[in-house]
Design an enzyme around this catalytic site. Sequence first.
Site, PDB file in Angstrom:
ATOM      1  N   ASP A 290     -12.959 -24.098  60.962  1.00 34.76           N
ATOM      2  CA  ASP A 290     -13.749 -24.000  59.737  1.00 34.76           C
ATOM      3  C   ASP A 290     -14.317 -22.582  59.591  1.00 34.76           C
ATOM      4  O   ASP A 290     -14.663 -21.928  60.566  1.00 34.76           O
ATOM      5  CB  ASP A 290     -14.882 -25.026  59.796  1.00 34.76           C
ATOM      6  CG  ASP A 290     -15.557 -25.233  58.459  1.00 34.76           C
ATOM      7  OD1 ASP A 290     -14.846 -25.522  57.485  1.00 34.76           O
ATOM      8  OD2 ASP A 290     -16.792 -25.109  58.392  1.00 34.76           O
ATOM      9  N   GLU A 337      -9.120 -22.045  57.967  1.00 35.74           N
ATOM     10  CA  GLU A 337      -9.817 -22.437  56.740  1.00 35.74           C
ATOM     11  C   GLU A 337     -10.271 -21.157  56.050  1.00 35.74           C
ATOM     12  O   GLU A 337     -11.256 -20.537  56.444  1.00 35.74           O
ATOM     13  CB  GLU A 337     -10.998 -23.351  57.067  1.00 35.74           C
ATOM     14  CG  GLU A 337     -11.662 -23.972  55.842  1.00 35.74           C
ATOM     15  CD  GLU A 337     -12.732 -23.084  55.238  1.00 35.74           C
ATOM     16  OE1 GLU A 337     -12.464 -22.483  54.179  1.00 35.74           O
ATOM     17  OE2 GLU A 337     -13.817 -22.981  55.807  1.00 35.74           O
ATOM     18  N   ASP A 389     -15.099 -31.652  51.306  1.00 37.96           N
ATOM     19  CA  ASP A 389     -16.199 -31.040  50.560  1.00 37.96           C
ATOM     20  C   ASP A 389     -16.014 -31.147  49.044  1.00 37.96           C
ATOM     21  O   ASP A 389     -16.910 -30.761  48.287  1.00 37.96           O
ATOM     22  CB  ASP A 389     -16.341 -29.557  50.927  1.00 37.96           C
ATOM     23  CG  ASP A 389     -17.023 -29.351  52.269  1.00 37.96           C
ATOM     24  OD1 ASP A 389     -17.790 -30.241  52.686  1.00 37.96           O
ATOM     25  OD2 ASP A 389     -16.795 -28.304  52.896  1.00 37.96           O
TER      26      ASP A 389
END
Length: 488
Positions: A290, A337, A389
């Site tokens: 991430d 990401e 998200d």
Amino acid sequence: MRRSGVLLPVTSLPSRFGIGTFSKEAYAFVDFLKEAGQKLWQILPLGPTGYGDSPYQAFSTFAGNPYLIDLEELIENGWLTEECENTDWGGSKSYVDYEKMYQGRFPLLRKAYHNSHIAENAEFIAFCEENDWWLSDYALFMAIKDSQGGASFLEWDAPLKLREPEAIRRCRHELSDEICFWQFLQYLFAKQWQALKAYANGKGISIIGDIPIYVALDSADTWSHPELFQLSEGCVPKAVAGVPPDAFSATGQLWGNPLYDWEYHKKTGYDWWILRIGYSYRLYDIVRVDHFRGFEAYFSIPYGDETAVNGHWEKGPDFELFAAMKMKLGKKEMIAEDLGVITPPVRKMIKKCGYPGMKVLQFAFDSYDSEYLPHNYDKNCIVYTGTHDNQTTRGWYEENNRKVQKYIREYLRVKSGKDVVEAMIATAMSSTAGTAVIPMQDWLGLGREARMNFPSTLGDNWKWRLTDGQLTDALAAHMKDVTETYCR
């Protein structure tokens, strides 16, 4: 190789006990993926969650979440009986009630621990010895935290907060049974997860795991290894992580995680990071990292600020970290990401690493030549309709204005909004991206009620779950048909 998979957190699986676990329903989901022609199961971080229930703010980088332990197995072992049936898990099968989860699960796990006589088990002893390099500190941290009423370690008395040897020795003695309890939970977690992962791999399903770039401030990692972070005396952060103001947030995002002392990591040859990533490949087949752009440059916000407005960019380790990883660990499959504002130096780092980045179709319709539109993809990327998200694709379409909705329909070549979700899935699957991952909510055509996370908010996230009967044979056949049509 063209391939596809499904994004579904373990917590979102059905189960009798209020939250998805490593139970028979998880094995059934693997069977469903196999029948649907999928090759990948992407999950969210598996760490033990704290305040806010976010899997991206865990009490440990290495530990697993006790909520995911299958209670059925403990019943079969004779360690639990009818208590599970009489526990209040909340009133909804579609959403996790985390307050009820906390209140109900830990008393059961403690009873199972006392009934297990695990301290005499040779396999448990071997597990503790093999994982002592992280498990000892984590179990001690959680035992002390419980004895302190759950308070953050920053609020502990100085001898404990600063790990003075005599205070630590006394706690290890006085809290020895509690420490063993937390080790027991990690033993169960590891044993059950590895069995599920082996089953998935045996069915041809690879697991995509997700690791946050940062660790939580109130974590065993920060407490036991303060030298890894930018901390002042007393373990108080000098600055914390977040992202700057943008079109979505006038004050930016204040995450509050401690920042790494990259000079220290460089001096040690990035040993901790290599240990962390290497451990991740024991849990997962593929690792998604991430906020990958934070390795090139990270946003530093003064500790104590209430927004990210006063933050500034600092230089990160860049490719040097990944060169060290490849030297020690060999070539591994990793996903970068790379969403958000990506600068040329970040693109250069990612290209040098060779890792695929992410393309999210929901981001594609902000302009008429977005990099997220499929005609702009190369093969070395992973396409998603949306992520954890994002709003579900149906909810996203419904919430857009008419002008954007018209552009979406024109691009997808559909006349009606009711066909948008299927068209988005087909567009992702037909793209040149080497890998396509579709959230389970989109395959089911669910709306905003099934959204997983609203970034920068607390209180109503990470809750959505599948219910029995949603994963039908007809859905599996449809998914397989779409997958084979586009040679995935």
